[in-house]
Design a protein around this motif. Structure first.
Motif, PDB file in Angstrom:
ATOM      1  N   SER A   1       0.814  -1.221   0.000  1.00  0.00           N
ATOM      2  CA  SER A   1       0.000   0.000   0.000  1.00  0.00           C
ATOM      3  C   SER A   1       0.843   1.264   0.000  1.00  0.00           C
ATOM      4  O   SER A   1       0.291   2.370   0.035  1.00  0.00           O
ATOM      5  CB  SER A   1      -0.920   0.006   1.233  1.00  0.00           C
ATOM      6  N   SER A   2       2.181   1.118  -0.006  1.00  0.00           N
ATOM      7  CA  SER A   2       3.066   2.271   0.083  1.00  0.00           C
ATOM      8  C   SER A   2       3.113   3.045  -1.226  1.00  0.00           C
ATOM      9  O   SER A   2       2.624   2.589  -2.264  1.00  0.00           O
ATOM     10  CB  SER A   2       4.486   1.828   0.464  1.00  0.00           C
ATOM     11  N   VAL A   3       3.736   4.212  -1.155  1.00  0.00           N
ATOM     12  CA  VAL A   3       3.797   5.104  -2.323  1.00  0.00           C
ATOM     13  C   VAL A   3       4.529   4.456  -3.498  1.00  0.00           C
ATOM     14  O   VAL A   3       4.256   4.774  -4.654  1.00  0.00           O
ATOM     15  CB  VAL A   3       4.477   6.435  -1.923  1.00  0.00           C
ATOM     16  N   PHE A   4       5.436   3.506  -3.220  1.00  0.00           N
ATOM     17  CA  PHE A   4       6.203   2.893  -4.289  1.00  0.00           C
ATOM     18  C   PHE A   4       5.385   1.890  -5.090  1.00  0.00           C
ATOM     19  O   PHE A   4       5.747   1.528  -6.194  1.00  0.00           O
ATOM     20  CB  PHE A   4       7.445   2.201  -3.719  1.00  0.00           C
TER      21      PHE A   4
ATOM     22  N   ALA B   1      18.663   0.923   3.996  1.00  0.00           N
ATOM     23  CA  ALA B   1      18.009  -0.035   3.105  1.00  0.00           C
ATOM     24  C   ALA B   1      17.002   0.666   2.196  1.00  0.00           C
ATOM     25  O   ALA B   1      16.916   0.370   0.999  1.00  0.00           O
ATOM     26  CB  ALA B   1      17.318  -1.125   3.918  1.00  0.00           C
ATOM     27  N   CYS B   2      16.258   1.622   2.759  1.00  0.00           N
ATOM     28  CA  CYS B   2      15.252   2.333   1.959  1.00  0.00           C
ATOM     29  C   CYS B   2      15.902   3.316   0.989  1.00  0.00           C
ATOM     30  O   CYS B   2      15.421   3.508  -0.130  1.00  0.00           O
ATOM     31  CB  CYS B   2      14.261   3.041   2.880  1.00  0.00           C
TER      32      CYS B   2
ATOM     33  N   ASN C   1      13.221  13.066  -3.095  1.00  0.00           N
ATOM     34  CA  ASN C   1      12.296  11.983  -2.750  1.00  0.00           C
ATOM     35  C   ASN C   1      12.463  11.513  -1.306  1.00  0.00           C
ATOM     36  O   ASN C   1      11.994  10.432  -0.946  1.00  0.00           O
ATOM     37  CB  ASN C   1      12.506  10.793  -3.695  1.00  0.00           C
ATOM     38  N   ILE C   2      13.099  12.332  -0.480  1.00  0.00           N
ATOM     39  CA  ILE C   2      13.400  11.899   0.881  1.00  0.00           C
ATOM     40  C   ILE C   2      12.134  11.615   1.681  1.00  0.00           C
ATOM     41  O   ILE C   2      12.108  10.707   2.524  1.00  0.00           O
ATOM     42  CB  ILE C   2      14.293  12.939   1.604  1.00  0.00           C
ATOM     43  N   SER C   3      11.058  12.349   1.439  1.00  0.00           N
ATOM     44  CA  SER C   3       9.822  12.108   2.197  1.00  0.00           C
ATOM     45  C   SER C   3       9.259  10.724   1.885  1.00  0.00           C
ATOM     46  O   SER C   3       8.760  10.034   2.784  1.00  0.00           O
ATOM     47  CB  SER C   3       8.782  13.189   1.889  1.00  0.00           C
ATOM     48  N   HIS C   4       9.338  10.296   0.632  1.00  0.00           N
ATOM     49  CA  HIS C   4       8.876   8.963   0.252  1.00  0.00           C
ATOM     50  C   HIS C   4       9.763   7.885   0.875  1.00  0.00           C
ATOM     51  O   HIS C   4       9.272   6.832   1.304  1.00  0.00           O
ATOM     52  CB  HIS C   4       8.871   8.812  -1.264  1.00  0.00           C
ATOM     53  N   ILE C   5      11.052   8.152   0.918  1.00  0.00           N
ATOM     54  CA  ILE C   5      11.996   7.192   1.497  1.00  0.00           C
ATOM     55  C   ILE C   5      11.725   7.023   2.995  1.00  0.00           C
ATOM     56  O   ILE C   5      11.700   5.895   3.500  1.00  0.00           O
ATOM     57  CB  ILE C   5      13.441   7.658   1.254  1.00  0.00           C
TER      58      ILE C   5
ATOM     59  N   LYS D   1       9.120   3.626   7.607  1.00  0.00           N
ATOM     60  CA  LYS D   1       8.170   3.363   8.678  1.00  0.00           C
ATOM     61  C   LYS D   1       7.592   1.954   8.602  1.00  0.00           C
ATOM     62  O   LYS D   1       7.137   1.412   9.620  1.00  0.00           O
ATOM     63  CB  LYS D   1       7.039   4.394   8.636  1.00  0.00           C
ATOM     64  N   ASN D   2       7.605   1.361   7.405  1.00  0.00           N
ATOM     65  CA  ASN D   2       7.079   0.009   7.258  1.00  0.00           C
ATOM     66  C   ASN D   2       7.944  -1.030   7.979  1.00  0.00           C
ATOM     67  O   ASN D   2       7.487  -2.156   8.195  1.00  0.00           O
ATOM     68  CB  ASN D   2       6.986  -0.363   5.773  1.00  0.00           C
ATOM     69  N   PHE D   3       9.167  -0.649   8.333  1.00  0.00           N
ATOM     70  CA  PHE D   3      10.070  -1.588   8.997  1.00  0.00           C
ATOM     71  C   PHE D   3      10.072  -1.433  10.513  1.00  0.00           C
ATOM     72  O   PHE D   3      10.794  -2.134  11.205  1.00  0.00           O
ATOM     73  CB  PHE D   3      11.505  -1.395   8.482  1.00  0.00           C
TER      74      PHE D   3
END
Length: 308
Positions: A93-96, A153-154, A296-300, A305-307
């Motif tokens: 469900s993430s932005v990627f 990692a991100c 793109n740091i905000s997306h990263i 947060k998923n981890f």
């Protein structure tokens, strides 16, 4: 024991201050230092004390490597681990990966992420849960190390995806595996008080990469990941003409250090071997950071947060 640079603890807000040769020599003579050394050496000599991958992780890795895997079967395997299920749902469900519709069930998640991502994220999830620490102070160090590693990692994943690597999820696994020895080191010290910052740094310099290599051999991971572990942080090492996975990880590490500690003693980005391999459209810089990261740091950070 040969000393390795501790790239997992350089250049971030949690890192100890630099340790001079004189200070390091003073540490080596302290009783406390040798107590920690003995604990780590004991774990290193008896690798049965190091954790094995969970059975569920091995089953999922086996299933995802089967080109004829049944989605119902894979879904049932993943469902056995509710926390893994939640993580995969977050990533899908993430932005990627975001599309018009959110995934409704595990089969939707599998189809959206793909087998490579399922395997990589399962292994990443396992790494975090392998080392159970009772010591409150060590738990804090572990949390800091994990936050730093997942950010790297991100960063690496975003770079791999932007640079059109065929399996960008490999960057997540390679990045985490390259520093798993730091987590093992902390685990070996759980019967002792947390080491002082300079001592912790020297211990990592001596042992983290070596413990990591032992773990990777025990887990039977790809030699590619072992190579990344060995070369992570070697900024100017020539890895060939073409951009390699280790180059992506080193760029991710470089930007992680810059993000966590803007005041640092890193070499200029232009001098890093990996940077010299980038195509011009990806090599634009702003304040010693690649624009493809800076913009793109905000997306990263959202992906990181998923981890948690």
């Amino acid at each position: 024991m040969p000393s390795h640079p501790n790239y997992s603890n350089q250049g971030n807000k949690f890192a100890p201050a630099k340790t001079s040769l004189r200070e390091a020599g003073d540490l080596y003579g302290q009783k406390e230092f040798h107590i920690y050394q003995n604990a780590i050496e004991k774990m290193r000599a008896h690798d049965d004390q190091l954790p094995s991958l969970p059975i569920i992780t091995l089953e999922i890795r086996k299933a995802t490597s089967n080109p004829n895997v049944n989605l119902n079967h894979l879904s049932s395997l993943i469902a056995k681990d509710p926390s893994l299920t939640a993580i995969l749902m977050k990533h899908a469900s993430s932005v990627f990966y975001r599309t018009a519709d959110k995934p409704k069930n595990l089969q939707d998640v599998i189809k959206r992420l793909g087998m490579g991502a399922i395997e990589s994220l399962t292994l990443s999830h396992s790494i975090k849960s392998l080392f159970v620490l009772r010591n409150h102070q060590l738990k804090a160090l572990y949390k800091q190390a994990w936050q730093r590693q997942t950010l790297k990692a991100c960063m690496s994943y975003h770079l791999a995806k932007t640079l059109h690597f065929p399996n960008p999820e490999d960057a997540i696994v390679a990045s985490l595996l390259s520093e798993v020895g730091t987590l093992a080191l902390l685990s070996s010290l759980q019967d002792y008080a947390a080491p002082a910052a300079p001592t912790y740094k020297i211990l990592c310099q001596h042992y983290s990469k070596h413990l990591g290599a032992i773990l990777l051999a025990k887990w039977g991971v790809s030699p590619v990941f072992v190579d990344v572990l060995r070369k992570t942080g070697a900024w100017t090492l020539d890895t060939g003409r073409l951009l390699q996975l280790v180059d992506v990880i080193n760029l991710g590490l470089f930007h992680t250090i810059h993000y966590l500690q803007p005041q640092n003693d890193l070499i200029p980005l232009q001098e890093i071997a990996a940077f010299k391999k980038l195509n011009p459209q990806y090599a634009m810089i702003k304040q010693q950071k690649l624009l493809i990261i800076e913009e793109n740091i905000s997306h990263i950070l959202q992906l990181q947060k998923n981890f948690e």
